[in-house]
Design a protein around this motif. Structure first.
Motif, PDB file in Angstrom:
ATOM      1  N   ASP A 186       0.828  -1.202   0.000  1.00 44.33           N
ATOM      2  CA  ASP A 186       0.000   0.000   0.000  1.00 44.33           C
ATOM      3  C   ASP A 186       0.866   1.258   0.000  1.00 44.33           C
ATOM      4  O   ASP A 186       0.536   2.255  -0.651  1.00 44.33           O
ATOM      5  CB  ASP A 186      -0.935   0.013   1.213  1.00 44.33           C
ATOM      6  CG  ASP A 186      -2.009  -1.060   1.126  1.00 44.33           C
ATOM      7  OD1 ASP A 186      -2.244  -1.576   0.010  1.00 44.33           O
ATOM      8  OD2 ASP A 186      -2.606  -1.380   2.167  1.00 44.33           O
ATOM      9  N   PHE A 187       1.978   1.207   0.714  1.00 45.83           N
ATOM     10  CA  PHE A 187       2.856   2.367   0.772  1.00 45.83           C
ATOM     11  C   PHE A 187       3.464   2.657  -0.597  1.00 45.83           C
ATOM     12  O   PHE A 187       3.494   3.805  -1.046  1.00 45.83           O
ATOM     13  CB  PHE A 187       3.967   2.140   1.800  1.00 45.83           C
ATOM     14  CG  PHE A 187       4.983   3.248   1.835  1.00 45.83           C
ATOM     15  CD1 PHE A 187       4.678   4.467   2.398  1.00 45.83           C
ATOM     16  CD2 PHE A 187       6.243   3.073   1.279  1.00 45.83           C
ATOM     17  CE1 PHE A 187       5.602   5.506   2.409  1.00 45.83           C
ATOM     18  CE2 PHE A 187       7.181   4.083   1.288  1.00 45.83           C
ATOM     19  CZ  PHE A 187       6.859   5.317   1.860  1.00 45.83           C
ATOM     20  N   LEU A 188       3.939   1.605  -1.269  1.00 42.37           N
ATOM     21  CA  LEU A 188       4.626   1.808  -2.537  1.00 42.37           C
ATOM     22  C   LEU A 188       3.675   2.133  -3.683  1.00 42.37           C
ATOM     23  O   LEU A 188       4.094   2.688  -4.701  1.00 42.37           O
ATOM     24  CB  LEU A 188       5.460   0.575  -2.872  1.00 42.37           C
ATOM     25  CG  LEU A 188       6.706   0.391  -1.989  1.00 42.37           C
ATOM     26  CD1 LEU A 188       7.314  -0.989  -2.190  1.00 42.37           C
ATOM     27  CD2 LEU A 188       7.738   1.477  -2.279  1.00 42.37           C
ATOM     28  N   THR A 189       2.401   1.803  -3.537  1.00 42.47           N
ATOM     29  CA  THR A 189       1.429   2.116  -4.586  1.00 42.47           C
ATOM     30  C   THR A 189       0.698   3.432  -4.336  1.00 42.47           C
ATOM     31  O   THR A 189       0.208   4.057  -5.275  1.00 42.47           O
ATOM     32  CB  THR A 189       0.375   1.003  -4.723  1.00 42.47           C
ATOM     33  OG1 THR A 189      -0.206   0.739  -3.437  1.00 42.47           O
ATOM     34  CG2 THR A 189       0.991  -0.270  -5.263  1.00 42.47           C
ATOM     35  N   ALA A 190       0.624   3.876  -3.079  1.00 37.60           N
ATOM     36  CA  ALA A 190      -0.133   5.092  -2.786  1.00 37.60           C
ATOM     37  C   ALA A 190       0.503   5.949  -1.693  1.00 37.60           C
ATOM     38  O   ALA A 190       0.680   7.152  -1.863  1.00 37.60           O
ATOM     39  CB  ALA A 190      -1.562   4.728  -2.387  1.00 37.60           C
ATOM     40  N   GLY A 191       0.836   5.344  -0.564  1.00 39.06           N
ATOM     41  CA  GLY A 191       1.317   6.110   0.582  1.00 39.06           C
ATOM     42  C   GLY A 191       2.527   6.974   0.302  1.00 39.06           C
ATOM     43  O   GLY A 191       2.633   8.095   0.806  1.00 39.06           O
ATOM     44  N   ILE A 192       3.440   6.472  -0.515  1.00 39.57           N
ATOM     45  CA  ILE A 192       4.670   7.215  -0.800  1.00 39.57           C
ATOM     46  C   ILE A 192       4.372   8.519  -1.548  1.00 39.57           C
ATOM     47  O   ILE A 192       5.150   9.471  -1.497  1.00 39.57           O
ATOM     48  CB  ILE A 192       5.660   6.339  -1.601  1.00 39.57           C
ATOM     49  CG1 ILE A 192       7.065   6.966  -1.586  1.00 39.57           C
ATOM     50  CG2 ILE A 192       5.160   6.085  -3.011  1.00 39.57           C
ATOM     51  CD1 ILE A 192       8.135   6.065  -2.147  1.00 39.57           C
ATOM     52  N   HIS A 193       3.221   8.580  -2.202  1.00 44.84           N
ATOM     53  CA  HIS A 193       2.850   9.796  -2.930  1.00 44.84           C
ATOM     54  C   HIS A 193       2.567  10.961  -1.982  1.00 44.84           C
ATOM     55  O   HIS A 193       2.532  12.123  -2.414  1.00 44.84           O
ATOM     56  CB  HIS A 193       1.625   9.542  -3.813  1.00 44.84           C
ATOM     57  CG  HIS A 193       1.838   8.478  -4.829  1.00 44.84           C
ATOM     58  ND1 HIS A 193       0.793   7.807  -5.453  1.00 44.84           N
ATOM     59  CD2 HIS A 193       2.987   7.933  -5.337  1.00 44.84           C
ATOM     60  CE1 HIS A 193       1.296   6.911  -6.297  1.00 44.84           C
ATOM     61  NE2 HIS A 193       2.608   6.964  -6.244  1.00 44.84           N
ATOM     62  N   ASP A 194       2.358  10.650  -0.702  1.00 40.56           N
ATOM     63  CA  ASP A 194       2.123  11.695   0.296  1.00 40.56           C
ATOM     64  C   ASP A 194       3.384  12.053   1.060  1.00 40.56           C
ATOM     65  O   ASP A 194       3.337  12.856   1.998  1.00 40.56           O
ATOM     66  CB  ASP A 194       1.048  11.227   1.295  1.00 40.56           C
ATOM     67  CG  ASP A 194      -0.302  10.980   0.630  1.00 40.56           C
ATOM     68  OD1 ASP A 194      -0.642  11.744  -0.301  1.00 40.56           O
ATOM     69  OD2 ASP A 194      -1.001  10.030   1.028  1.00 40.56           O
ATOM     70  N   ASP A 195       4.508  11.466   0.667  1.00 35.67           N
ATOM     71  CA  ASP A 195       5.764  11.767   1.339  1.00 35.67           C
ATOM     72  C   ASP A 195       6.063  13.255   1.195  1.00 35.67           C
ATOM     73  O   ASP A 195       6.013  13.792   0.089  1.00 35.67           O
ATOM     74  CB  ASP A 195       6.893  10.936   0.730  1.00 35.67           C
ATOM     75  CG  ASP A 195       8.184  11.035   1.513  1.00 35.67           C
ATOM     76  OD1 ASP A 195       8.819  12.113   1.450  1.00 35.67           O
ATOM     77  OD2 ASP A 195       8.560  10.063   2.190  1.00 35.67           O
ATOM     78  N   PRO A 196       6.373  13.944   2.293  1.00 31.99           N
ATOM     79  CA  PRO A 196       6.566  15.392   2.215  1.00 31.99           C
ATOM     80  C   PRO A 196       7.763  15.819   1.385  1.00 31.99           C
ATOM     81  O   PRO A 196       7.802  16.952   0.894  1.00 31.99           O
ATOM     82  CB  PRO A 196       6.752  15.797   3.687  1.00 31.99           C
ATOM     83  CG  PRO A 196       7.234  14.554   4.376  1.00 31.99           C
ATOM     84  CD  PRO A 196       6.539  13.440   3.671  1.00 31.99           C
ATOM     85  N   LEU A 197       8.726  14.931   1.205  1.00 38.87           N
ATOM     86  CA  LEU A 197       9.952  15.309   0.508  1.00 38.87           C
ATOM     87  C   LEU A 197       9.963  14.882  -0.955  1.00 38.87           C
ATOM     88  O   LEU A 197      10.402  15.639  -1.823  1.00 38.87           O
ATOM     89  CB  LEU A 197      11.170  14.717   1.230  1.00 38.87           C
ATOM     90  CG  LEU A 197      12.479  15.490   1.108  1.00 38.87           C
ATOM     91  CD1 LEU A 197      12.307  16.907   1.638  1.00 38.87           C
ATOM     92  CD2 LEU A 197      13.589  14.774   1.881  1.00 38.87           C
ATOM     93  N   ILE A 198       9.478  13.649  -1.237  1.00 36.84           N
ATOM     94  CA  ILE A 198       9.589  13.135  -2.609  1.00 36.84           C
ATOM     95  C   ILE A 198       8.248  12.645  -3.168  1.00 36.84           C
ATOM     96  O   ILE A 198       8.226  11.928  -4.165  1.00 36.84           O
ATOM     97  CB  ILE A 198      10.632  11.989  -2.679  1.00 36.84           C
ATOM     98  CG1 ILE A 198      10.380  10.898  -1.633  1.00 36.84           C
ATOM     99  CG2 ILE A 198      12.037  12.553  -2.498  1.00 36.84           C
ATOM    100  CD1 ILE A 198       9.366   9.867  -1.999  1.00 36.84           C
TER     101      ILE A 198
END
Length: 271
Positions: A168-180
């Motif tokens: 879930d993180f690699l498909t969606a959650g990472i898109h909310d990462d404040p830096l990248i």
């Protein structure tokens, strides 16, 4: 005769940090993740590993194993992904840790799964099996990754769907990462495969490379190019050796910290 004050010898510095556990998550009965506090003076490059362990029982020596750091180099916490081995000297105990407990961590991170060990290219392939996903979680959250490569592809092969930790993180959650987050949304592709259950992309990653299915699924020309592709490998010894042979067949050259190349693997885990 005069009295001479004898000062005690200085205490020997510990080779380990003693760190408080902040968070624990059990993915399955065989996989779990945990986070610990990060020492202020601890520096590492995304993709490196460090020794993690627990004090020995009954006054014995500490038991430590090499763990890839799953956090990027800028994170204020350190995260790790671990298997659970019922009779394992370390993981049989480590899997029982709770927030507030203490774990040991070596003071010297190291490893070859770092951007410094690769020459420039257009695409970065991060290929892992099982807990070999851990360093990719670090590299995929490093801003330098997206400034150096136009496309980043995380390939994760596991036995069952439940083993797809961080899916879930690699498909969606990472898109909310404040830096990248924005870069990941535009440049990151997550490509999971499952070997022992029905799945949209079934089988071992090496088989999908050899058949060309991997490249067709991603809309890419078949095969790896020494001019365009750079690859990192982490996971089972069998996968690493087989994939390295395939990469060599395409003309890619292994790199290291001393001499950057087209692909890298972590020999500390391969043996």
């Amino acid at each position: 005769m005069t009295d001479v004050a004898v000062s005690a010898p200085p205490a020997k510095a510990s080779p380990f940090h003693e760190l408080k556990v902040l968070w624990v998550h059990h993915w399955t009965d065989q996989l779990f993740s945990f986070r610990v506090e990060r020492p202020e003076d601890f520096r590492f490059r995304s993709g490196e590993f460090v020794m993690i362990g627990l004090p020995g029982e009954d006054g014995g020596k500490p038991i430590l194993r090499a763990y890839s750091i799953a956090s990027p180099q800028w994170d204020e916490q350190l995260e790790f992904l671990s298997i659970k081995v019922p009779d394992g000297p370390l993981t049989s105990r480590l899997q029982k840790i709770q927030p507030g407990d203490t774990v040991l961590m070596g003071k010297k991170p190291t490893g070859t799964l770092v951007l410094d060990a690769l020459t420039g290219g257009e695409r970065l392939w991060l290929i892992g099996t099982g807990t070999g996903l851990a360093p990719w979680l670090s590299v995929a959250r490093d801003p330098e990754t997206y400034s150096r490569f136009g496309r980043v592809i995380v390939c994760h092969t596991v036995r069952t769907v439940a083993d797809l930790t961080y899916c879930d993180f690699l498909t969606a959650g990472i898109h909310d990462d404040p830096l990248i987050g924005d870069e990941a949304k535009a440049q990151l592709t997550y490509y999971p495969t499952v070997t022992r259950e029905p799945f949209d992309t079934p089988g071992r990653i090496t088989d999908r490379i050899r058949s060309g299915d991997l490249f067709r699924d991603l809309g890419l020309p078949e095969g790896f190019s020494p001019e365009r592709d750079r690859v990192m490998l982490c996971g089972s010894m069998a996968m690493i050796k087989e994939t390295a042979e395939l990469l060599e067949g395409y003309g890619l050259r292994e790199g290291s910290n001393a001499e950057p190349g087209d692909y890298v693997l972590e020999r500390a885990f391969v043996g």
